[in-house]
Design a protein around this motif. Sequence first.
Motif, PDB file in Angstrom:
ATOM      1  N   ALA A   1      31.596  -2.676  38.528  1.00 34.97           N
ATOM      2  CA  ALA A   1      30.801  -0.867  38.694  1.00 34.97           C
ATOM      3  C   ALA A   1      32.366  -0.355  37.229  1.00 34.97           C
ATOM      4  O   ALA A   1      31.929   0.417  37.269  1.00 34.97           O
ATOM      5  CB  ALA A   1      31.475  -0.480  39.375  1.00 34.97           C
ATOM      6  N   ALA A   2      33.131  -0.998  36.664  1.00 33.70           N
ATOM      7  CA  ALA A   2      33.257  -0.082  35.958  1.00 33.70           C
ATOM      8  C   ALA A   2      32.650   0.097  34.662  1.00 33.70           C
ATOM      9  O   ALA A   2      33.405   0.698  33.895  1.00 33.70           O
ATOM     10  CB  ALA A   2      35.291  -1.152  35.257  1.00 33.70           C
ATOM     11  N   ASP A   3      31.400  -1.211  33.799  1.00 35.63           N
ATOM     12  CA  ASP A   3      31.095  -1.059  32.638  1.00 35.63           C
ATOM     13  C   ASP A   3      29.475  -1.268  33.367  1.00 35.63           C
ATOM     14  O   ASP A   3      29.302  -2.136  33.453  1.00 35.63           O
ATOM     15  CB  ASP A   3      31.684  -1.645  31.491  1.00 35.63           C
ATOM     16  CG  ASP A   3      31.122  -1.001  30.511  1.00 35.63           C
ATOM     17  OD1 ASP A   3      30.341  -1.111  30.137  1.00 35.63           O
ATOM     18  OD2 ASP A   3      32.564  -0.948  29.640  1.00 35.63           O
ATOM     19  N   THR A   4      28.767  -0.102  32.763  1.00 35.81           N
ATOM     20  CA  THR A   4      27.828  -0.478  33.252  1.00 35.81           C
ATOM     21  C   THR A   4      27.178  -2.290  32.265  1.00 35.81           C
ATOM     22  O   THR A   4      26.260  -2.922  32.273  1.00 35.81           O
ATOM     23  CB  THR A   4      26.447  -0.123  32.101  1.00 35.81           C
ATOM     24  OG1 THR A   4      26.836   0.371  30.657  1.00 35.81           O
ATOM     25  CG2 THR A   4      26.355   0.876  33.239  1.00 35.81           C
TER      26      THR A   4
ATOM     27  N   GLN B   1      34.555  -4.531  41.537  1.00 35.68           N
ATOM     28  CA  GLN B   1      35.459  -2.976  40.656  1.00 35.68           C
ATOM     29  C   GLN B   1      35.201  -3.623  39.491  1.00 35.68           C
ATOM     30  O   GLN B   1      34.666  -2.710  38.538  1.00 35.68           O
ATOM     31  CB  GLN B   1      36.791  -3.153  41.366  1.00 35.68           C
ATOM     32  CG  GLN B   1      37.170  -2.832  42.508  1.00 35.68           C
ATOM     33  CD  GLN B   1      38.753  -2.919  42.490  1.00 35.68           C
ATOM     34  OE1 GLN B   1      39.561  -3.338  41.892  1.00 35.68           O
ATOM     35  NE2 GLN B   1      38.924  -2.459  44.123  1.00 35.68           N
ATOM     36  N   TRP B   2      35.005  -4.589  38.786  1.00 30.21           N
ATOM     37  CA  TRP B   2      34.556  -5.158  37.263  1.00 30.21           C
ATOM     38  C   TRP B   2      32.975  -4.901  37.101  1.00 30.21           C
ATOM     39  O   TRP B   2      33.278  -4.657  36.127  1.00 30.21           O
ATOM     40  CB  TRP B   2      34.829  -6.387  36.937  1.00 30.21           C
ATOM     41  CG  TRP B   2      34.505  -6.742  36.016  1.00 30.21           C
ATOM     42  CD1 TRP B   2      35.728  -6.586  34.873  1.00 30.21           C
ATOM     43  CD2 TRP B   2      33.593  -7.830  35.099  1.00 30.21           C
ATOM     44  NE1 TRP B   2      35.039  -7.401  33.494  1.00 30.21           N
ATOM     45  CE2 TRP B   2      33.637  -7.957  33.733  1.00 30.21           C
ATOM     46  CE3 TRP B   2      32.322  -8.174  35.728  1.00 30.21           C
ATOM     47  CZ2 TRP B   2      32.905  -8.687  32.887  1.00 30.21           C
ATOM     48  CZ3 TRP B   2      31.719  -9.119  34.912  1.00 30.21           C
ATOM     49  CH2 TRP B   2      31.872  -9.133  33.661  1.00 30.21           C
TER      50      TRP B   2
ATOM     51  N   THR C   1      38.228  -7.602  43.760  1.00 29.01           N
ATOM     52  CA  THR C   1      38.115  -7.556  42.367  1.00 29.01           C
ATOM     53  C   THR C   1      36.622  -7.835  41.796  1.00 29.01           C
ATOM     54  O   THR C   1      36.483  -6.982  40.604  1.00 29.01           O
ATOM     55  CB  THR C   1      39.213  -7.740  41.902  1.00 29.01           C
ATOM     56  OG1 THR C   1      40.442  -8.350  42.821  1.00 29.01           O
ATOM     57  CG2 THR C   1      39.138  -8.647  40.724  1.00 29.01           C
TER      58      THR C   1
ATOM     59  N   THR D   1      40.661  -1.641  25.187  1.00 27.91           N
ATOM     60  CA  THR D   1      39.822  -1.220  26.620  1.00 27.91           C
ATOM     61  C   THR D   1      38.812  -1.136  26.129  1.00 27.91           C
ATOM     62  O   THR D   1      38.691  -2.274  25.598  1.00 27.91           O
ATOM     63  CB  THR D   1      39.694   0.380  25.433  1.00 27.91           C
ATOM     64  OG1 THR D   1      39.167   0.226  23.848  1.00 27.91           O
ATOM     65  CG2 THR D   1      41.365   0.807  25.499  1.00 27.91           C
ATOM     66  N   SER D   2      38.486  -0.374  27.400  1.00 27.42           N
ATOM     67  CA  SER D   2      36.813  -0.879  27.249  1.00 27.42           C
ATOM     68  C   SER D   2      35.468  -0.599  26.413  1.00 27.42           C
ATOM     69  O   SER D   2      34.570  -0.887  25.865  1.00 27.42           O
ATOM     70  CB  SER D   2      35.612  -0.352  28.416  1.00 27.42           C
ATOM     71  OG  SER D   2      34.316  -0.527  28.468  1.00 27.42           O
TER      72      SER D   2
ATOM     73  N   HIS E   1      29.224  -4.628  32.095  1.00 29.93           N
ATOM     74  CA  HIS E   1      29.469  -6.115  33.065  1.00 29.93           C
ATOM     75  C   HIS E   1      28.129  -6.517  33.825  1.00 29.93           C
ATOM     76  O   HIS E   1      27.987  -7.207  33.895  1.00 29.93           O
ATOM     77  CB  HIS E   1      30.544  -5.737  33.573  1.00 29.93           C
ATOM     78  CG  HIS E   1      31.857  -5.519  33.108  1.00 29.93           C
ATOM     79  ND1 HIS E   1      32.929  -4.744  34.036  1.00 29.93           N
ATOM     80  CD2 HIS E   1      32.069  -4.705  31.910  1.00 29.93           C
ATOM     81  CE1 HIS E   1      34.093  -4.619  32.852  1.00 29.93           C
ATOM     82  NE2 HIS E   1      33.553  -4.752  31.354  1.00 29.93           N
ATOM     83  N   GLN E   2      27.680  -5.373  34.408  1.00 30.75           N
ATOM     84  CA  GLN E   2      26.312  -5.761  35.301  1.00 30.75           C
ATOM     85  C   GLN E   2      25.894  -6.208  34.535  1.00 30.75           C
ATOM     86  O   GLN E   2      24.827  -6.783  35.513  1.00 30.75           O
ATOM     87  CB  GLN E   2      25.898  -4.434  36.280  1.00 30.75           C
ATOM     88  CG  GLN E   2      25.811  -4.468  37.453  1.00 30.75           C
ATOM     89  CD  GLN E   2      26.169  -5.736  38.544  1.00 30.75           C
ATOM     90  OE1 GLN E   2      26.507  -4.736  38.945  1.00 30.75           O
ATOM     91  NE2 GLN E   2      24.980  -6.541  38.862  1.00 30.75           N
TER      92      GLN E   2
END
Length: 334
Positions: free
Chosen positions: A39-42, A36-37, A33, A2-3, A44-45
């Motif tokens: 945007a899924a978790d700060t 999306q990845w 994709t 999970t995140s 990640h960016q």
Amino acid sequence: MTSQDTTLDDVDFLAAQWRLRHDAGLAAPELATLRQWLAADTRHQLAWDALGRTDVLLASLPAQRVAAFSQPARAAGAPSSLRQRLRQLRLAATFPPRGTLAGGCLLLCALLAWPLASHLQQAGFQHDYSTVRGQFATQVLPDGSRIELDSGSAIDVALYRDRRSVRLLRGQAMFHVHADPERPFQVMAGAATATVLGTHFSVRHVGATTQVSVAQGTVRVDSENGAHAAVLQAGDTVSVTAQGVQALARVSAQAVGNWRAGRLDFEDATLAEALAEFQRYGDTNLVLDDPALAGLRLNGSFDAKLPAQFAAALPLALPVRLLHQDGKLHIVAR
């Protein structure tokens, strides 16, 4: 995972993996994709942006520092995680004289490819399976593939992110491979390597010879000397020795793996080979006294657990007779 369970090193690894794929070129669906990845978790960016800043810093690294970071071996106490390596790289690039862009690209490849290759080399699942003489066993792997082990057989299984690997140490096994185009399934036995994506096939490794027979699908068979390879379809069988891959032969696809039902099929087999095969399943009490009889050829299908029944059929097919002596059944010339 999970995140919440994802560690910072996991995020950095995924960001590095995406960076490599992005630089190699992404199709429109892959770009979607990636977005999306991100945007899924700060986190990640943030990891993605950090890699972007690292790209800029790499362009100014001097050649000496490029060489230092490109060394495959790390000194004791050197940073081991990707996050630590990125931090060290940014510090090293803070006040360097301007280097070449080529050197920076070389370092980026070394920096990102090292943890990616290391990650792919770690097996997510690993286990050994074996059977004793007279025992049969079926094992279902985490990927959904199923392996049926013959009497007196042993295998090593390792499942990786990019491939599935099985080493047949001895005996015989039937493989029912769950199709996964991203992870080829390889079986290594003796001098042979069989590679598939999804199929049903049997591999036998007894003595110095490995035999691969296909019931369904397609299997590529290579030899360790690399001299020749064969592509097998349903009903094909091939033998592999240290000298290489032998010529293809045809069998009944329905008969592949008949040993699972306790049947031993012989086609132009020698009497010595047939007796040795029965011996793999238990004591037979059959004795071949005359070496001159060992090369006699026979055909037929027999119950692996009834060697006496096999012996009773021998005088009908071969110029031999049976002699009871010392609790043994001796096969002698007629």
